[in-house]
Design a protein around this motif. Structure first.
Motif, PDB file in Angstrom:
ATOM      1  N   TYR A   1       0.800  -1.221   0.000  1.00 53.60           N
ATOM      2  CA  TYR A   1       0.000   0.000   0.000  1.00 53.60           C
ATOM      3  C   TYR A   1       0.836   1.276   0.000  1.00 53.60           C
ATOM      4  O   TYR A   1       0.345   2.321  -0.415  1.00 53.60           O
ATOM      5  CB  TYR A   1      -0.928   0.028   1.224  1.00 53.60           C
ATOM      6  CG  TYR A   1      -1.863  -1.139   1.245  1.00 53.60           C
ATOM      7  CD1 TYR A   1      -2.999  -1.155   0.443  1.00 53.60           C
ATOM      8  CD2 TYR A   1      -1.616  -2.249   2.050  1.00 53.60           C
ATOM      9  CE1 TYR A   1      -3.865  -2.236   0.443  1.00 53.60           C
ATOM     10  CE2 TYR A   1      -2.474  -3.334   2.053  1.00 53.60           C
ATOM     11  CZ  TYR A   1      -3.598  -3.326   1.250  1.00 53.60           C
ATOM     12  OH  TYR A   1      -4.454  -4.394   1.248  1.00 53.60           O
TER      13      TYR A   1
ATOM     14  N   LEU B   1      -2.777   6.139   5.140  1.00 50.28           N
ATOM     15  CA  LEU B   1      -3.697   5.001   5.057  1.00 50.28           C
ATOM     16  C   LEU B   1      -4.831   5.204   6.053  1.00 50.28           C
ATOM     17  O   LEU B   1      -4.598   5.679   7.170  1.00 50.28           O
ATOM     18  CB  LEU B   1      -2.987   3.697   5.395  1.00 50.28           C
ATOM     19  CG  LEU B   1      -1.792   3.284   4.552  1.00 50.28           C
ATOM     20  CD1 LEU B   1      -1.191   1.996   5.090  1.00 50.28           C
ATOM     21  CD2 LEU B   1      -2.189   3.133   3.094  1.00 50.28           C
TER      22      LEU B   1
ATOM     23  N   ARG C   1      -6.325   4.923   0.742  1.00 51.79           N
ATOM     24  CA  ARG C   1      -4.932   5.357   0.715  1.00 51.79           C
ATOM     25  C   ARG C   1      -4.852   6.660  -0.067  1.00 51.79           C
ATOM     26  O   ARG C   1      -5.488   6.813  -1.106  1.00 51.79           O
ATOM     27  CB  ARG C   1      -4.067   4.320   0.029  1.00 51.79           C
ATOM     28  CG  ARG C   1      -2.625   4.786  -0.190  1.00 51.79           C
ATOM     29  CD  ARG C   1      -1.835   3.836  -1.012  1.00 51.79           C
ATOM     30  NE  ARG C   1      -2.255   3.938  -2.408  1.00 51.79           N
ATOM     31  CZ  ARG C   1      -1.730   3.217  -3.387  1.00 51.79           C
ATOM     32  NH1 ARG C   1      -0.796   2.330  -3.133  1.00 51.79           N
ATOM     33  NH2 ARG C   1      -2.143   3.365  -4.627  1.00 51.79           N
TER      34      ARG C   1
END
Length: 188
Positions: A145, A155, A166
């Motif tokens: 991520y 996040l 995100r």
């Protein structure tokens, strides 16, 4: 460590339209790769497994992904020399105060020694905790991520610890507010 990050960035450059890879390949003196401000949202049924990490806080205690479960969490990757990090800090503080009873906030400092990080936090009034990630363990654990060197990245985790959203680059306050609000509403 630098070699590993370089290899990871090179691996991200498979697309000719990857702005993060283009910035990394271009070099420059700014000391960071700026995210493009893109926002990714993940519907509950599309979210992966809960994230896993453990990090040392500047006070010597530890924080883990498990300790953030139970209510949504905002995890922001930053360091003091990052201009977009400085620009978004007041908005993150304001959102922390707005959601303090409904969402947790955690900073993850990627580069600074404790005195530098604490000076940044004092200067911008950051009153939520930050972990030190000088060894890159949290960054590595969340590499699905958080692209290496893409700072800031924020996040939003759901109450189960799964990535709900995100933001690559400086988080726009109203956008981040909407992402947090949606994630908090899921857990109500």
């Amino acid at each position: 460590m630098v070699v590993c990050l370089g290899l990871a960035l090179a691996g991200c450059s498979s697309s000719g339209n990857d702005s993060l890879a283009q910035q990394a390949n271009a070099g420059g003196e700014k000391g960071y790769v700026a995210g493009d401000g893109s926002v990714s949202e993940y519907a509950p049924e599309q979210r992966g497994e809960p994230v896993q990490f453990e990090a040392e806080m500047f006070d010597g205690s530890t924080v883990s992904a498990e300790s953030l479960r139970g209510k949504p969490a905002v995890v922001n990757f930053w360091y003091a020399g990052c201009a977009p990090c400085r620009a978004e800090a007041p908005d993150l503080v304001a959102l922390h105060h707005e959601y303090q009873d409904r969402a947790q906030f955690l900073g993850v400092n990627l580069r600074d020694q404790q005195p530098t990080a604490e000076a940044f936090e004092r200067n911008y009034g950051v009153d939520y905790p930050s972990a030190s990630d000088l060894n890159g363990a949290v960054l590595l654990a969340l590499s699905d991520y958080v692209p290496p060197q893409a700072v800031p990245t924020t996040l939003v985790l759901d109450e189960q610890g799964r990535v709900a959203a995100r933001v690559l680059g400086k988080a726009d306050k109203s956008t981040l507010d909407a992402l947090i609000k949606d994630t908090v509403a899921e857990s109500a």
